[in-house]
Enzyme design. Structure first.
Site, PDB file in Angstrom:
ATOM      1  N   SER A  21       0.861  -1.181   0.000  1.00 33.21           N
ATOM      2  CA  SER A  21       0.000   0.000   0.000  1.00 33.21           C
ATOM      3  C   SER A  21       0.897   1.230   0.000  1.00 33.21           C
ATOM      4  O   SER A  21       1.728   1.375  -0.890  1.00 33.21           O
ATOM      5  CB  SER A  21      -0.950  -0.034   1.204  1.00 33.21           C
ATOM      6  OG  SER A  21      -1.839   1.057   1.173  1.00 33.21           O
ATOM      7  N   THR A  22       0.784   2.099   0.995  1.00 35.64           N
ATOM      8  CA  THR A  22       1.584   3.323   1.025  1.00 35.64           C
ATOM      9  C   THR A  22       3.076   2.992   1.014  1.00 35.64           C
ATOM     10  O   THR A  22       3.556   2.225   1.829  1.00 35.64           O
ATOM     11  CB  THR A  22       1.253   4.139   2.286  1.00 35.64           C
ATOM     12  OG1 THR A  22      -0.149   4.382   2.323  1.00 35.64           O
ATOM     13  CG2 THR A  22       1.996   5.460   2.281  1.00 35.64           C
ATOM     14  N   HIS A  28      -2.664  -1.249  -3.219  1.00 39.63           N
ATOM     15  CA  HIS A  28      -3.805  -0.364  -2.998  1.00 39.63           C
ATOM     16  C   HIS A  28      -3.591   0.918  -3.797  1.00 39.63           C
ATOM     17  O   HIS A  28      -2.697   1.708  -3.497  1.00 39.63           O
ATOM     18  CB  HIS A  28      -3.957  -0.036  -1.513  1.00 39.63           C
ATOM     19  CG  HIS A  28      -4.243  -1.239  -0.678  1.00 39.63           C
ATOM     20  ND1 HIS A  28      -4.124  -1.229   0.696  1.00 39.63           N
ATOM     21  CD2 HIS A  28      -4.655  -2.493  -0.995  1.00 39.63           C
ATOM     22  CE1 HIS A  28      -4.458  -2.422   1.183  1.00 39.63           C
ATOM     23  NE2 HIS A  28      -4.769  -3.206   0.175  1.00 39.63           N
ATOM     24  N   MET A  65      -0.483   0.781   5.127  1.00 38.67           N
ATOM     25  CA  MET A  65      -1.367   0.951   6.273  1.00 38.67           C
ATOM     26  C   MET A  65      -2.261  -0.269   6.440  1.00 38.67           C
ATOM     27  O   MET A  65      -2.531  -0.998   5.497  1.00 38.67           O
ATOM     28  CB  MET A  65      -2.238   2.186   6.078  1.00 38.67           C
ATOM     29  CG  MET A  65      -1.498   3.508   6.078  1.00 38.67           C
ATOM     30  SD  MET A  65      -2.633   4.892   5.811  1.00 38.67           S
ATOM     31  CE  MET A  65      -3.658   4.772   7.288  1.00 38.67           C
ATOM     32  N   ASP A 101      -4.091  -5.597   5.656  1.00 41.41           N
ATOM     33  CA  ASP A 101      -4.428  -6.413   4.500  1.00 41.41           C
ATOM     34  C   ASP A 101      -3.251  -7.329   4.165  1.00 41.41           C
ATOM     35  O   ASP A 101      -2.102  -6.886   4.115  1.00 41.41           O
ATOM     36  CB  ASP A 101      -4.749  -5.517   3.299  1.00 41.41           C
ATOM     37  CG  ASP A 101      -5.395  -6.295   2.167  1.00 41.41           C
ATOM     38  OD1 ASP A 101      -5.926  -7.392   2.409  1.00 41.41           O
ATOM     39  OD2 ASP A 101      -5.371  -5.786   1.029  1.00 41.41           O
TER      40      ASP A 101
END
Length: 365
Positions: free
Chosen positions: A187-188, A214, A307, A310
Site C-alpha cells: 500500500s503506502t 492499494h 497501512m 491487509d
C-alpha cells in the site's frame, strides 16, 4: 499526553488550491497549516525555515517545478510529501513517487473544488498518515529517506526519474508454467518498493509475480507499464483469463480483486468485482489465499509497506499450505502497518529489508 499537531506546508501555484487545502484542515486540531508556497523555490525556503512535518505538493509550478523541489528536498532534509496532481498526470505522479514522495491524491481537474468532499477527505487522510509515521521508533523523515534510497532510480538533471533501457518489448512468446508464484501485498510506499523488486529479477527466474497494490483504478495500468519497463518481467494490468507464466507479472486493477486459479494444468488470473466481505480493494488477502490454494508449497507471500493489515489472513493461508512468507522489516518499510500486523501474528518465516527481499526473489529458481 497530547500529541503535537502535524505541521503542514501547502505548495501549489494556484492561490485557490492553496486556500482550499488549508481550509480543509480548519476543523482538524491534529493539523496546523504553518505555511503556503506558490513554487518550488519558495517551498524550499519555507521548508528550511518552518520545519514542517508534511508537505502537500503540486507538480506543475513556475520557476521550480515539483520534481526539482523533490530532488533537492530529499537530498537535504527528507520530509514526507503528499503529491496532489490531476488524473491526466499519471506518469508524473509515479516519477514523483520514485523521487521520494510518500503518497499521492489525484484530483479530476487542475482546481480543487471546496465542495469536493471525497477529494478533501483523501487529502486529510494522507496528511494524517504522518501521525502513524511519527509514532514509530524511526522519524518520519527517515522513512521517506529509506523509500527514496531503496526505490528511486537514476535522476536526470531536471529532477525527473529515468527508466533503464531494458529490452522488454511485448512479443508473442510461449507461456511456461512457473516454478514459484510470488504474491505481493503493498500500500503506502509500495510503488517505489515494487519498482526496486521488479528491477532486480533476472532473466533466468522461473517465478511469476502477482501484485495487490492499494491504488485508484485510473492508475494501476500506468503503474503496471512502469514495472514492465523497469526490468525483464513482462508486466501488465491483469485481465480476467490471463495465463500465468515464468517472468510474467500482473497488477490487480484498481477497484477490482484478483485471484490466481488452477485451470487444468495451467494457472490463470481471475479478475472480479469486490465482495461485501472484502475489507480492502484490491484485496491482498484474497490474492494470497488464492495463491496458497493454486500453488501450495510453490507459493511465496510477501507483505510490503502499507497501512492497515491487509494480507495477514492470506499470508497465514500461504504458510499453512507449506509456502514461504516474508515480511518487510521496520527499518525500510515506509509504513509498518501491513508487515507489522503479519509479524505480530508470528506468521512470516523471514523478516527482511527491502533490498534483501529483492535479492531473495532474484535468486528464486
Amino acid at each position: 499526553m497530547t500529541k503535537e499537531p502535524i505541521r503542514l506546508l501547502v505548495v501549489d501555484d494556484s492561490a485557490y488550491n492553496r486556500r482550499n487545502i488549508a481550509e480543509t484542515f480548519a476543523t482538524f486540531p491534529e493539523v496546523t497549516v504553518v505555511g503556503k508556497a506558490a513554487d518550488g523555490e519558495e517551498a524550499l525556503r519555507l521548508a528550511s525555515l518552518l520545519k514542517p512535518d508534511v508537505i502537500t505538493l503540486d507538480l506543475e509550478m513556475p520557476r521550480m517545478d515539483g520534481f526539482t523541489f523533490l530532488r533537492i528536498l530529499m537530498s537535504r532534509t527528507p520530509i514526507p510529501v503528499i503529491v496532489i496532481s490531476s488524473y491526466a498526470q499519471r506518469e508524473n505522479i509515479f516519477k514523483a513517487l520514485e523521487l521520494g514522495a510518500l503518497d499521492f491524491v489525484a484530483k479530476p481537474t487542475a482546481q480543487i473544488a471546496f465542495d469536493a468532499t471525497s477529494l478533501r477527505e483523501q487529502i486529510a487522510q494522507k496528511v494524517l498518515l504522518v501521525q502513524q509515521l511519527r509514532s514509530t521508533p524511526r522519524l518520519a523523515a527517515s522513512a521517506v529517506a529509506a523509500a527514496r534510497r531503496h526505490g528511486s532510480g537514476p535522476v536526470s538533471t531536471d529532477g525527473r526519474a529515468t527508466v533503464p533501457d531494458v529490452p522488454t518489448a511485448r512479443t508473442s512468446v510461449a507461456v511456461v508454467a512457473p516454478d514459484y508464484v510470488v504474491a505481493i501485498a503493498s500500500s503506502t510506499g509500495g510503488p517505489s518498493a515494487l519498482l526496486e523488486i521488479f528491477s532486480k529479477v533476472p532473466r533466468t527466474s522461473t517465478a511469476a509475480i502477482v501484485v495487490a497494490q492499494h491504488m485508484p483504478d485510473k492508475f494501476t495500468r500506468t503503474f503496471a507499464d512502469r514495472l514492465d519497463r523497469r526490468g525483464v518481467v513482462r508486466t501488465s494490468e491483469a485481465e480476467d483469463g490471463d495465463r500465468v507464466g515464468r517472468l510474467m507479472g500482473f497488477v490487480c486493477p484498481g477497484q477490482r480483486c484478483m485471484e490466481v486459479v488452477q485451470n487444468g494444468t495451467e494457472l490463470r488470473i481471475s479478475v472480479t468485482a469486490p465482495r461485501p466481505d472484502d475489507r480492502y480493494v484490491p484485496s491482498a488477502d484474497r490474492l494470497l489465499k488464492s495463491v496458497a490454494q493454486a500453488a501450495g508449497t510453490r507459493a511465496i507471500g510477501i507483505i510490503l509497506t502499507g497501512m492497515g493489515d491487509d494480507g495477514a489472513v492470506g499470508a497465514r493461508a500461504i504458510r499453512d499450505a507449506g509456502g514461504l512468507v516474508i515480511a518487510e522489516s521496520q527499518e525500510t518499510a515506509v509504513v509498518y502497518g501491513m508487515p507489522g500486523a503479519v509479524v505480530r501474528a508470528g506468521i512470516p518465516h523471514k523478516v527482511l529489508s527491502l533490498p534483501e527481499i529483492a535479492d531473495c526473489i532474484a535468486h528464486l529458481g
